[in-house]
Design an enzyme around this catalytic site. Sequence first.
Site, PDB file in Angstrom:
ATOM      1  N   CYS A  78      35.234 -18.091  31.679  1.00 28.11           N
ATOM      2  CA  CYS A  78      37.106 -18.147  31.116  1.00 28.11           C
ATOM      3  C   CYS A  78      37.347 -18.483  29.886  1.00 28.11           C
ATOM      4  O   CYS A  78      36.292 -19.995  29.237  1.00 28.11           O
ATOM      5  CB  CYS A  78      38.128 -19.024  32.542  1.00 28.11           C
ATOM      6  N   ARG A 121      33.554 -14.177  24.870  1.00 26.61           N
ATOM      7  CA  ARG A 121      33.238 -14.833  26.066  1.00 26.61           C
ATOM      8  C   ARG A 121      32.948 -13.534  27.159  1.00 26.61           C
ATOM      9  O   ARG A 121      32.065 -14.644  28.418  1.00 26.61           O
ATOM     10  CB  ARG A 121      33.873 -16.031  26.046  1.00 26.61           C
ATOM     11  N   TRP A 141      36.660 -14.636  33.736  1.00 24.06           N
ATOM     12  CA  TRP A 141      35.347 -14.504  34.183  1.00 24.06           C
ATOM     13  C   TRP A 141      35.553 -14.506  35.153  1.00 24.06           C
ATOM     14  O   TRP A 141      35.318 -15.973  35.860  1.00 24.06           O
ATOM     15  CB  TRP A 141      34.389 -14.936  32.821  1.00 24.06           C
ATOM     16  N   ASN A 167      39.388 -23.090  33.330  1.00 24.40           N
ATOM     17  CA  ASN A 167      37.941 -22.809  33.358  1.00 24.40           C
ATOM     18  C   ASN A 167      37.332 -24.120  33.676  1.00 24.40           C
ATOM     19  O   ASN A 167      36.763 -25.046  33.786  1.00 24.40           O
ATOM     20  CB  ASN A 167      37.938 -22.773  31.416  1.00 24.40           C
ATOM     21  N   GLY A 168      36.266 -23.315  34.782  1.00 25.00           N
ATOM     22  CA  GLY A 168      35.436 -23.964  35.218  1.00 25.00           C
ATOM     23  C   GLY A 168      35.088 -23.849  37.238  1.00 25.00           C
ATOM     24  O   GLY A 168      36.059 -22.789  37.162  1.00 25.00           O
ATOM     25  N   GLU A 173       7.140 -13.471  31.019  1.00 20.45           N
ATOM     26  CA  GLU A 173       8.024 -13.957  30.032  1.00 20.45           C
ATOM     27  C   GLU A 173       8.205 -13.745  29.199  1.00 20.45           C
ATOM     28  O   GLU A 173       9.097 -13.421  28.123  1.00 20.45           O
ATOM     29  CB  GLU A 173       8.875 -14.814  31.239  1.00 20.45           C
ATOM     30  N   LYS A 201       9.680 -11.837  25.968  1.00 24.82           N
ATOM     31  CA  LYS A 201      10.711 -12.626  25.210  1.00 24.82           C
ATOM     32  C   LYS A 201       9.982 -12.233  23.819  1.00 24.82           C
ATOM     33  O   LYS A 201      10.813 -11.723  22.293  1.00 24.82           O
ATOM     34  CB  LYS A 201      11.084 -13.697  25.359  1.00 24.82           C
ATOM     35  N   GLU A 230      10.453  -8.159  23.143  1.00 26.46           N
ATOM     36  CA  GLU A 230      12.091  -7.646  22.616  1.00 26.46           C
ATOM     37  C   GLU A 230      12.638  -7.802  20.875  1.00 26.46           C
ATOM     38  O   GLU A 230      12.660  -7.118  21.002  1.00 26.46           O
ATOM     39  CB  GLU A 230      12.467  -8.217  23.750  1.00 26.46           C
ATOM     40  N   HIS A 263     -11.396 -10.112  33.004  1.00 26.71           N
ATOM     41  CA  HIS A 263     -11.487  -8.445  33.263  1.00 26.71           C
ATOM     42  C   HIS A 263     -10.596  -7.681  32.745  1.00 26.71           C
ATOM     43  O   HIS A 263     -10.120  -6.978  33.027  1.00 26.71           O
ATOM     44  CB  HIS A 263     -10.571  -7.962  34.946  1.00 26.71           C
ATOM     45  N   LYS A 271      21.656  -4.382  26.897  1.00 27.84           N
ATOM     46  CA  LYS A 271      21.691  -5.562  27.297  1.00 27.84           C
ATOM     47  C   LYS A 271      22.348  -4.789  28.759  1.00 27.84           C
ATOM     48  O   LYS A 271      21.593  -5.861  30.147  1.00 27.84           O
ATOM     49  CB  LYS A 271      23.152  -6.247  27.039  1.00 27.84           C
TER      50      LYS A 271
HETATM   51  C1  G6P Z   1      17.935  -5.015  29.980  1.00 26.74           C
HETATM   52  C2  G6P Z   1      17.947  -5.948  29.928  1.00 26.74           C
HETATM   53  C3  G6P Z   1      16.542  -7.350  30.299  1.00 26.74           C
HETATM   54  C4  G6P Z   1      17.318  -7.234  31.425  1.00 26.74           C
HETATM   55  C5  G6P Z   1      17.176  -6.373  32.226  1.00 26.74           C
HETATM   56  C6  G6P Z   1      17.770  -6.275  33.705  1.00 26.74           C
HETATM   57  O1  G6P Z   1      16.548  -4.196  30.101  1.00 26.74           O
HETATM   58  O2  G6P Z   1      17.545  -6.603  28.233  1.00 26.74           O
HETATM   59  O3  G6P Z   1      17.248  -8.466  29.680  1.00 26.74           O
HETATM   60  O4  G6P Z   1      16.463  -8.367  32.194  1.00 26.74           O
HETATM   61  O5  G6P Z   1      18.021  -4.474  31.368  1.00 26.74           O
HETATM   62  O6  G6P Z   1      19.312  -6.680  33.949  1.00 26.74           O
HETATM   63  P1  G6P Z   1      20.147  -7.391  34.912  1.00 26.74           P
HETATM   64  O7  G6P Z   1      21.011  -6.939  34.777  1.00 26.74           O
HETATM   65  O8  G6P Z   1      19.609  -5.667  36.148  1.00 26.74           O
HETATM   66  O9  G6P Z   1      19.294  -8.583  35.270  1.00 26.74           O
END
Ligand code: G6P
Length: 612
Positions: A2, A27, A74, A100-101, A485, A489, A492, A508, A607
């Site tokens: 928010c 935001r 939000w 907000n909160g 992960e 990162k 990506e 393997h 995203k």
């Molecule tokens: C896209 C984003 C990732 C995310 C994935 C799943 O590939 O770039 O960062 O992990 O989608 O998205 P979600 O909103 O379902 O977690």
Amino acid sequence: MCGIVGYVGPRRVVPIVLEGLKHLEYRGYDSAGIVFLEEGILHKYRSEGKLVNLEEIMDEVETKSRIGLGHTRWATHGAPSERNAHPHSDCTGELVVVHNGIIENFQKLRKELQAKGHIFTSETDTEVLAHLIEEYLEDDLVAAIRRALQEVEGAYALGVMWSGQPDILVAVRNQSPLVLGVKEGGGSFMASDIPALLPSTNQVIFLEDNDLAVLSHDAITIISLEDGKPRLRQTEEILWNAGMAQKAGYRHFMLKEIFEQPQAILNTFRGRLDPESGQVDLSEIGLAEEEIRQFSRISLVACGTSWHAALVAKYWLEKWVGIPVEVDIASEFRYRRLLLGPDVLVIPISQSGETADTLAGLRLARQSGAKVIAICNVVGSTITREAHGTIYTHAGPEIGVASTKAFTSQLTAFFLLTLYLAQVRKSLDDATLQGLGRGLLALPVIIEQELPRLHAELEILAEEFVQCRDFLYLGRGLNFPIALEGALKLKEISYIHAEGYAAGELKHGPIALIDKDMPVLVLVPPDEVYSKVVSNVEEVKARRGRLLLVGSGSDEHLAALADDLITLPDVHPEMHPLLYCIPLQLLAYHIAHLRGCDVDQPRNLAKSVTVE
Ligand code: G6P
């Protein structure tokens, strides 16, 4: 998250508030509202969706008012809608609140206030604040706010206005950011964040927790919420431009979001985990205890980083709840034969709540009669609307495409779910539950303390890896998904080819790739598979691979094995995934930045992937 904007001064309030809200759009929000005072009456306008909808309404409104508040919402409690948009009023309509909160005990307060005859018009936690202040309001708004907030648990930044004292706005901060602005020649401002103030002033006052400020045309007074005594706060000059201010001075949203993780984790367990007993309350998801006892299997479905969170959760759920767990990539789940039924709990995990494959998986699960409980960060998103219930992560909007704080919040939500299911199914004794709960409780402070050091160390370390073409990440057990992960990162955002592997799989296949030019990052926390991972480290070392180890600062053996070592403090072993992912995020971030990559918007990625 928010956004709050407030103004009292010599200029017209509506354009100032709308302009301020525009600068908080980054935001993320789903609805907006504004209130101003004219001829002793509060006028409130709200609308769902983008700010432009509110602007259209305000185009038709004639006013010269010079005092008011605005808000972008939000959603956290209650779907995004006009009814739930702020400002929220008391029963008389003479008092308004923007917030907000999260108010943790809002349900209890709401019931009590309803019993006293207060009529609620929204589903929000915020509205209880308006009614609670009303309850104590006689002729002094500040006194009523101070009295009311004694009963409120949670985090809040508040803006309050009452037609009975038409020349003041009240701002309160408790664990949720709020900054004030002052302008020479008159005018006082409040806002959730600096960008909203910059069009009008760069002279700001940062409120601290438990500060209550009274804003008038030409003065700001700050007192302690608790004892009412004056508090002195310096006025500071902000030299950031608008772009820098949105990122709170960080270079990128991703970096800001990495640093927001302690807060995101805390917000996700706040009000759900009892700090004393370790008991978890997730009754919000609407699963009857009887139903929880009858599940014979859990099926987790997600994409990308959310899938990695699910992989970690499998270890937790199987170990502590003793229930079989399957984890599927959503795009695979939807095209295989699903053996689901009412005895299966299906959990789609999604930051955005809009990922097409995850949504398709959810729909198939529902058709097959399974119970579906989502883990999601966006209130009111499609996945939350179609699931039977949702555990919300309270990470706030995530803007960087590479997910960071949403990931650690998903892990937090999964850990809470693990404790909750263990509690209901009585798979754990109270002492163990308490120990696990304490492990999570301790984490935000530890991460907060470590972040600046890790940030600085990894910035230097990253220079060694800028020119790499490949990178291997290894981990075992809970930390195998963290290796995945970490590799995700890096690829990506830096476009370096990176692969994550279960360390035991090394021999393997991937071991064939190892030579002196292959960086191998290995997660070596002190856990039950430690000695197995050390054997894998030795295998890499024997082939002269370039070893970057991440392990405990109290582990004296690692330095002799590593070419480079990243140390972390000792935490509860079940918490390793939440801590060990952080240096991996920072490593990827710094390498990508040094390579000149667009960290927040990497090429070819989105995203929210709303197509198959
Ligand atoms: C896209 C984003 C990732 C995310 C994935 C799943 O590939 O770039 O960062 O992990 O989608 O998205 P979600 O909103 O379902 O977690």
